[in-house]
Write a protein that holds these residues in place. Structure first.
Motif, PDB file in Angstrom:
ATOM      1  N   TRP A 199       3.607   5.270  -7.258  1.00 39.99           N
ATOM      2  CA  TRP A 199       4.274   4.459  -6.240  1.00 39.99           C
ATOM      3  C   TRP A 199       4.214   2.958  -6.478  1.00 39.99           C
ATOM      4  N   GLY A 200       3.289   2.507  -7.325  1.00 37.00           N
ATOM      5  CA  GLY A 200       3.095   1.068  -7.483  1.00 37.00           C
ATOM      6  C   GLY A 200       4.340   0.316  -7.910  1.00 37.00           C
ATOM      7  N   CYS A 201       5.066   0.848  -8.904  1.00 35.34           N
ATOM      8  CA  CYS A 201       6.265   0.144  -9.368  1.00 35.34           C
ATOM      9  C   CYS A 201       7.337   0.089  -8.289  1.00 35.34           C
ATOM     10  N   HIS A 202       7.440   1.118  -7.463  1.00 33.07           N
ATOM     11  CA  HIS A 202       8.411   1.116  -6.371  1.00 33.07           C
ATOM     12  C   HIS A 202       8.051   0.065  -5.314  1.00 33.07           C
ATOM     13  N   TRP A 230      -3.103  -1.473  -2.575  1.00 35.14           N
ATOM     14  CA  TRP A 230      -4.041  -0.481  -2.060  1.00 35.14           C
ATOM     15  C   TRP A 230      -3.442   0.922  -2.089  1.00 35.14           C
ATOM     16  N   HIS A 231      -4.274   1.877  -2.395  1.00 35.11           N
ATOM     17  CA  HIS A 231      -3.977   3.279  -2.123  1.00 35.11           C
ATOM     18  C   HIS A 231      -4.816   3.606  -0.895  1.00 35.11           C
ATOM     19  N   ALA A 291       0.820  -1.214   0.000  1.00 37.31           N
ATOM     20  CA  ALA A 291       0.000   0.000   0.000  1.00 37.31           C
ATOM     21  C   ALA A 291       0.846   1.251   0.000  1.00 37.31           C
ATOM     22  N   ILE A 292       0.266   2.302  -0.528  1.00 32.53           N
ATOM     23  CA  ILE A 292       0.782   3.656  -0.379  1.00 32.53           C
ATOM     24  C   ILE A 292      -0.276   4.458   0.361  1.00 32.53           C
ATOM     25  N   GLY A 293       0.125   5.126   1.423  1.00 37.24           N
ATOM     26  CA  GLY A 293      -0.827   5.885   2.225  1.00 37.24           C
ATOM     27  C   GLY A 293      -1.188   7.219   1.595  1.00 37.24           C
ATOM     28  N   GLY A 294      -1.893   8.027   2.350  1.00 40.46           N
ATOM     29  CA  GLY A 294      -2.280   9.345   1.883  1.00 40.46           C
ATOM     30  C   GLY A 294      -3.560   9.323   1.071  1.00 40.46           C
TER      31      GLY A 294
END
Length: 436
Positions: free
Chosen positions: A244-247, A304-305, A186-189
């Protein structure tokens, strides 16, 4: 799936209007530089993220720089006085064909495909920022072309060179927590859904707005799109998933040797009101299902975002990083700089032996590959093409409001008649191309 693309010559129509027309030779000019010989590098997009990429390859010969915004590119243009300066990458590549060995692309997402494609057709090595391209079709085309032309490529997943990433991969592969059953990332925010523009001032004199828009449909200039907020408009960007997904998905893709999913779905189905046709969302919860292959059993990877706090709590494990591996014997929570493992029986796991060699540097990996060395770790063909495609497929599921089965070999979705429009781009006149 069929694309709406036509001939390679039609791709050059816009330049014909600008420069009187020209044609790119079809014979690649790539050459194998010796390890001690410097590459001649052209950089497309030199402001913003591009500045960091220019710095990363600045030990080579920067022979050309291209940017549609002279103000944003100003510092980079000034720093490399000897480099030829251009607004249109097509003119640059044509005029300096024999002088360029490699190309670095740091444009907005919607403007990755065309310069990467043209450079590769000319036999140039390519470094391209994530998420490689704007649609799954574009990403697959670049992946195929990289293989066909046998050139050195690297996706801008700079954190792949972090020692902490390597340690996580070793821990997962060691069997420390048994076979992996499921992964959450996941990436937050809540970035996304920007306000709709209310003002459309004249285009600034330092910006070529037509070239900035490139292959997508025309719309009036607004500072709400450019220079940064393009990321949250579907015509130009891919939202936080593409950002951010690829990271983040780099961690499980590397650890588990993932390739292509066979099912793309939604963990939470958004309402029709939430799916905006123009703007990327503030949150989304998707799932990629992978068949059993070398390196892993059949498993689900949740992307997830939004927050993963409930997932960490459910599995009674350390809230750490952006990724959670759920195994048969415990969990590994991981981020870019390392991991924390917890075994179900309460015992403390021992760190496995370090088997992954230290990266010489993310940019140097690519530069060495350009000079005949081993393929870089985020090469399009062997690794980052499937990674980037999977990331963008998650967006397609969200935008279409439902999941679909994915036949990667045929590049074909089934079970959702709304999804194809989000997989294959519609380029405007003058930018249409033939598939590889």
């Amino acid at each position: 799936m069929s694309s709406s693309n036509h001939s390679r010559r039609s791709f050059l129509n816009t330049t014909a209007a600008i420069a009187g027309g020209y044609w790119l030779g079809s014979t690649p000019t790539v050459r194998a530089a010796s390890p001690n010989e410097k590459l001649n590098v052209a950089c497309i997009g030199v402001g913003g993220r591009g500045a960091a990429n220019v710095k990363g390859v600045s030990g080579e010969n920067i022979v050309a720089m291209c940017d549609v915004d002279e103000k944003k590119a100003g510092e980079g243009f000034q720093q490399f006085n000897a480099a030829r300066k251009f607004q249109d990458f097509r003119i640059m590549l044509d005029k300096l064909d024999k002088q360029i060995d490699a190309v670095v692309i740091s444009t907005p997402d919607h403007a990755h495909f065309h310069p990467a494609r043209q450079a590769m057709l000319m036999g140039k090595h390519v470094y391209c920022e994530k998420p490689l391209a704007h649609s799954a079709w574009e990403i697959r085309e670049l992946t195929k072309l990289a293989k066909k032309m046998d050139i050195a490529t690297q996706l801008g997943n700079q954190r792949h060179a972090n020692a902490g990433m390597a340690r996580t991969v070793e821990a997962v592969r060691s069997g420390m927590i048994g076979e992996i059953k499921e992964v959450y990332c996941a990436i937050g925010g809540s970035r996304g859904m920007p306000d709709m523009p209310t003002e459309f001032p004249p285009v600034p004199s330092h910006l070529n707005w037509d070239l900035w828009q490139g292959p997508v449909k025309e719309r009036p200039y607004s500072p709400d799109y450019c220079p940064y907020n393009w990321r949250f408009w579907w015509d130009y960007g891919t939202g936080e998933t593409g950002n951010w997904g690829c990271h983040i998905l780099d961690i499980p893709f590397w650890a588990l040797q993932l390739k292509y999913p066979n099912r793309v779905d939604l963990d939470v189905i958004p309402s029709a009101k939430e799916i905006d046709p123009q703007r990327t969302p503030k949150s989304m919860k998707t799932r990629l299902d992978f068949p059993a292959e070398k390196g892993h059993r059949a498993l689900s990877l949740h992307w997830w975002h939004g927050s993963m706090a409930d997932v960490f709590k459910k599995h009674n494990t350390t809230s750490f990083g952006n990724t959670l591996f759920i195994g048969e014997k415990g969990t590994i929570a991981a981020g870019f700089d390392g991991y924390k493992a917890k075994l179900d029986d309460g015992s403390k796991p021992e760190a496995p032996a370090q088997t992954i060699a230290k990266s010489p540097g993310f940019y140097k990996e690519w530069i060495d590959a350009c000079k005949g060395g081993p393929r870089s770790t985020c090469d399009f063909v062997d690794y980052s093409g499937p990674l980037a495609e999977s990331v963008i497929l998650a967006n397609a599921a969200y935008r279409s409001g439902g999941g679909f089965d994915w036949n990667a070999n045929a590049f074909e979705a089934s079970g959702n008649d709304r999804v194809e429009q989000y997989l294959v781009p519609q380029f405007r006149q003058g930018w249409k191309v033939d598939p590889v």
